[in-house]
Write a protein that holds these residues in place. Structure first.
Motif, PDB file in Angstrom:
ATOM      1  N   VAL A 180       0.720  -1.242  -0.323  1.00  0.00           N
ATOM      2  CA  VAL A 180       0.253   0.078  -0.235  1.00  0.00           C
ATOM      3  C   VAL A 180       1.028   1.389   0.120  1.00  0.00           C
ATOM      4  O   VAL A 180       0.643   2.438  -1.116  1.00  0.00           O
ATOM      5  CB  VAL A 180      -1.603  -0.309   1.269  1.00  0.00           C
ATOM      6  N   SER A 181       2.253   1.188   0.559  1.00  0.00           N
ATOM      7  CA  SER A 181       3.207   2.601  -0.109  1.00  0.00           C
ATOM      8  C   SER A 181       3.294   3.106  -1.114  1.00  0.00           C
ATOM      9  O   SER A 181       3.438   4.178  -1.315  1.00  0.00           O
ATOM     10  CB  SER A 181       4.482   2.387   1.523  1.00  0.00           C
ATOM     11  N   ALA A 182       3.320   1.574  -1.819  1.00  0.00           N
ATOM     12  CA  ALA A 182       4.229   1.492  -2.676  1.00  0.00           C
ATOM     13  C   ALA A 182       2.869   2.444  -3.745  1.00  0.00           C
ATOM     14  O   ALA A 182       3.965   2.986  -4.946  1.00  0.00           O
ATOM     15  CB  ALA A 182       4.850   0.612  -3.550  1.00  0.00           C
ATOM     16  N   SER A 183       2.131   2.177  -3.827  1.00  0.00           N
ATOM     17  CA  SER A 183       1.113   2.506  -4.791  1.00  0.00           C
ATOM     18  C   SER A 183      -0.133   4.534  -4.064  1.00  0.00           C
ATOM     19  O   SER A 183      -0.718   3.930  -4.429  1.00  0.00           O
ATOM     20  CB  SER A 183      -0.100   1.144  -4.986  1.00  0.00           C
ATOM     21  N   ALA A 184       0.746   4.110  -2.357  1.00  0.00           N
ATOM     22  CA  ALA A 184       0.022   5.602  -2.150  1.00  0.00           C
ATOM     23  C   ALA A 184       0.293   6.829  -2.842  1.00  0.00           C
ATOM     24  O   ALA A 184       1.751   6.585  -3.494  1.00  0.00           O
ATOM     25  CB  ALA A 184       0.503   5.884  -0.699  1.00  0.00           C
ATOM     26  N   ASP A 185      -0.680   7.760  -3.641  1.00  0.00           N
ATOM     27  CA  ASP A 185       0.215   9.083  -3.706  1.00  0.00           C
ATOM     28  C   ASP A 185      -0.557  10.207  -2.983  1.00  0.00           C
ATOM     29  O   ASP A 185       0.521  11.803  -3.499  1.00  0.00           O
ATOM     30  CB  ASP A 185      -0.848   9.224  -5.163  1.00  0.00           C
ATOM     31  N   LEU A 186      -1.021   9.708  -1.580  1.00  0.00           N
ATOM     32  CA  LEU A 186      -0.053  10.846  -1.052  1.00  0.00           C
ATOM     33  C   LEU A 186       0.433   9.991   0.954  1.00  0.00           C
ATOM     34  O   LEU A 186      -0.856   9.121   0.899  1.00  0.00           O
ATOM     35  CB  LEU A 186      -1.815  11.342  -0.432  1.00  0.00           C
ATOM     36  N   PHE A 187       1.272   9.694   1.091  1.00  0.00           N
ATOM     37  CA  PHE A 187       1.568   9.739   2.074  1.00  0.00           C
ATOM     38  C   PHE A 187       2.047  10.102   3.519  1.00  0.00           C
ATOM     39  O   PHE A 187       2.693  11.474   3.373  1.00  0.00           O
ATOM     40  CB  PHE A 187       2.634   8.674   1.867  1.00  0.00           C
ATOM     41  N   LEU A 188       0.801  10.292   4.461  1.00  0.00           N
ATOM     42  CA  LEU A 188       1.146  10.868   5.979  1.00  0.00           C
ATOM     43  C   LEU A 188       2.123  10.306   6.812  1.00  0.00           C
ATOM     44  O   LEU A 188       1.265   9.139   7.214  1.00  0.00           O
ATOM     45  CB  LEU A 188      -0.648  10.895   6.078  1.00  0.00           C
ATOM     46  N   VAL A 189       2.057  10.795   7.269  1.00  0.00           N
ATOM     47  CA  VAL A 189       3.073  10.466   8.564  1.00  0.00           C
ATOM     48  C   VAL A 189       3.149  11.546   9.871  1.00  0.00           C
ATOM     49  O   VAL A 189       3.397  11.916   9.769  1.00  0.00           O
ATOM     50  CB  VAL A 189       4.786  10.207   8.234  1.00  0.00           C
ATOM     51  N   ILE A 190       2.640  10.084  10.764  1.00  0.00           N
ATOM     52  CA  ILE A 190       2.284  11.492  12.116  1.00  0.00           C
ATOM     53  C   ILE A 190       3.384  10.469  12.791  1.00  0.00           C
ATOM     54  O   ILE A 190       2.878   9.636  14.017  1.00  0.00           O
ATOM     55  CB  ILE A 190       0.658  11.193  12.348  1.00  0.00           C
ATOM     56  N   GLY A 191       3.668  11.774  13.909  1.00  0.00           N
ATOM     57  CA  GLY A 191       3.803  11.222  15.274  1.00  0.00           C
ATOM     58  C   GLY A 191       5.109  10.106  15.760  1.00  0.00           C
ATOM     59  O   GLY A 191       5.303   9.316  16.525  1.00  0.00           O
ATOM     60  N   THR A 192       6.171   9.953  14.722  1.00  0.00           N
ATOM     61  CA  THR A 192       7.172   8.562  14.289  1.00  0.00           C
ATOM     62  C   THR A 192       8.239   9.672  14.469  1.00  0.00           C
ATOM     63  O   THR A 192       8.722  10.499  13.902  1.00  0.00           O
ATOM     64  CB  THR A 192       6.786   7.676  13.312  1.00  0.00           C
ATOM     65  N   SER A 193       9.131   8.730  14.974  1.00  0.00           N
ATOM     66  CA  SER A 193      11.088   9.674  15.098  1.00  0.00           C
ATOM     67  C   SER A 193      11.637   9.135  13.683  1.00  0.00           C
ATOM     68  O   SER A 193      12.033   9.100  13.185  1.00  0.00           O
ATOM     69  CB  SER A 193      11.462   9.247  16.231  1.00  0.00           C
ATOM     70  N   ALA A 194      10.550   7.979  13.012  1.00  0.00           N
ATOM     71  CA  ALA A 194      11.605   7.622  12.078  1.00  0.00           C
ATOM     72  C   ALA A 194      12.764   7.035  12.415  1.00  0.00           C
ATOM     73  O   ALA A 194      14.155   6.985  11.334  1.00  0.00           O
ATOM     74  CB  ALA A 194      11.134   8.374  11.017  1.00  0.00           C
ATOM     75  N   LEU A 195      12.747   6.746  13.301  1.00  0.00           N
ATOM     76  CA  LEU A 195      14.470   5.970  13.514  1.00  0.00           C
ATOM     77  C   LEU A 195      14.035   4.166  13.592  1.00  0.00           C
ATOM     78  O   LEU A 195      15.780   3.442  13.486  1.00  0.00           O
ATOM     79  CB  LEU A 195      14.612   6.698  14.288  1.00  0.00           C
ATOM     80  N   VAL A 196      13.032   3.744  13.986  1.00  0.00           N
ATOM     81  CA  VAL A 196      13.127   2.521  14.229  1.00  0.00           C
ATOM     82  C   VAL A 196      12.721   1.572  12.359  1.00  0.00           C
ATOM     83  O   VAL A 196      11.430   2.251  12.116  1.00  0.00           O
ATOM     84  CB  VAL A 196      11.710   1.880  14.916  1.00  0.00           C
ATOM     85  N   GLN A 197      13.674   1.114  12.088  1.00  0.00           N
ATOM     86  CA  GLN A 197      13.325   0.350  10.670  1.00  0.00           C
ATOM     87  C   GLN A 197      13.146  -1.140  11.116  1.00  0.00           C
ATOM     88  O   GLN A 197      12.884  -1.156  12.544  1.00  0.00           O
ATOM     89  CB  GLN A 197      15.216   0.677  10.151  1.00  0.00           C
ATOM     90  N   PRO A 198      12.394  -1.574  10.313  1.00  0.00           N
ATOM     91  CA  PRO A 198      12.056  -0.943   8.795  1.00  0.00           C
ATOM     92  C   PRO A 198      10.805   0.049   8.887  1.00  0.00           C
ATOM     93  O   PRO A 198      10.533   0.613   7.356  1.00  0.00           O
ATOM     94  CB  PRO A 198      11.337  -2.229   8.169  1.00  0.00           C
TER      95      PRO A 198
END
Ligand code: NAD
Ligand code: ZN
Length: 249
Positions: A180-198
């Motif tokens: 679903v990420s690859a096919s999204a035309d809009l991606f909203l990221v809310i409240g994550t430090s974006a440090l935890v992979q994957p």
């Protein structure tokens, strides 16, 4: 009512994908991992949420989970969780519209708010798994009886059915999330430090496939520079009442 950039982006999108982290539940009173309020006794969350910590001292790790379960049990979904439910309804009603919510949270507040298409990347704090026979069950009791809890079938230790640092994500959820990420035309990221992979790579996957990226976070993150729009604010303040402000495309 004033229309902001966020609403303009939302009015033009067809396939919306949202990734949430612990910051979306902060205004519900649930501590994030990396904020100062995330400390329990003298321990940092990143040290307790590991297989190593559980192997060394399962009682300590369970006491921490019991503390978190108590906080979460008292918490209510906030205006940001609610706004995502309304966005799902709005996108589902658009011709060709799609909505998916990917969460790193284990608190269950998206489910309680009423989100339908939810992918839980890091498990569920209300689910227990046996370290011996693998049996799983939901358990909402607060407080838990005796710590650490044991399996009623094989008497091995039970653990929370969440993904700890260093563990892999559930395969099926990950595959769906990447899709679903690859096919999204809009991606909203809310409240994550974006440090935890994957999990933090999902917004990049959207961007690589031509999606636009919006971040909502009071603090900058490694994603901020890539975002088409970076909104510095708290989730519930930014998103509260949002759907009524989105203009027709
Ligand atoms: P994190 O603690 O690493 O980062 C939290 C982020 O939220 C920070 O970037 C912070 O600036 C931002 N933030 C703080 N208050 C906010 C607000 N009101 N609105 C918007 N953003 C706000 O959390 P993470 O990125 O989710 O990653 C850590 C891991 O912690 C995840 O794997 C998750 O499973 C786990 N976790 C979950 C919960 C929960 O279920 N509620 C709580 C704590 C940690
Ligand atoms: Zn068992």
């Amino acid at each position: 009512m004033e229309t902001t950039d966020l609403e303009a982006f939302l009015s033009r999108a067809k396939a919306l994908c949202v990734l949430t982290g612990s910051g979306i539940s902060q205004e519900s009173g649930i501590p994030t991992f990396r904020g100062n309020d995330g400390l329990w006794k003298q321990y940092r969350a990143e040290v307790l949420a590991t297989p190593g910590a559980f192997a060394r001292d399962p009682k300590l790790v369970w006491e921490w989970y019991a503390w978190r379960r108590e906080i979460i049990h008292r918490a209510q979904p906030n205006a940001a969780h609610q706004a995502l439910v309304e966005l799902e309804a709005e996108f589902s009603a658009r011709p060709g519209g799609r909505f998916a919510l990917l969460t790193q949270n284990v608190d269950g507040l998206h489910e309680r708010a009423g989100t339908g298409n939810l992918i839980r990347l890091h498990g569920d704090i209300w689910r227990l798994r046996c370290t011996g026979c693998g049996a799983e069950r939901q358990d909402y009791s607060v407080p838990l009886d005796r710590l650490p809890p044991h399996c009623s079938f094989c008497f091995s230790l039970l653990r929370p059915a969440v993904v700890w640092f260093g563990e892999s994500l559930p395969q099926e959820e990950w595959a769906r999330a990447a899709d679903v990420s690859a096919s999204a035309d809009l991606f909203l990221v809310i409240g994550t430090s974006a440090l935890v992979q994957p999990a933090a790579s999902l917004p990049l996957l959207a961007k690589q496939n031509g999606g636009l990226l919006i971040e909502i976070n009071p603090a900058p993150t490694p994603l901020s520079g890539l975002a088409d729009l970076a909104i510095r604010g708290k989730a519930a303040e930014v998103l509260g009442g949002l759907s009524s402000r989105i203009p027709d495309a």
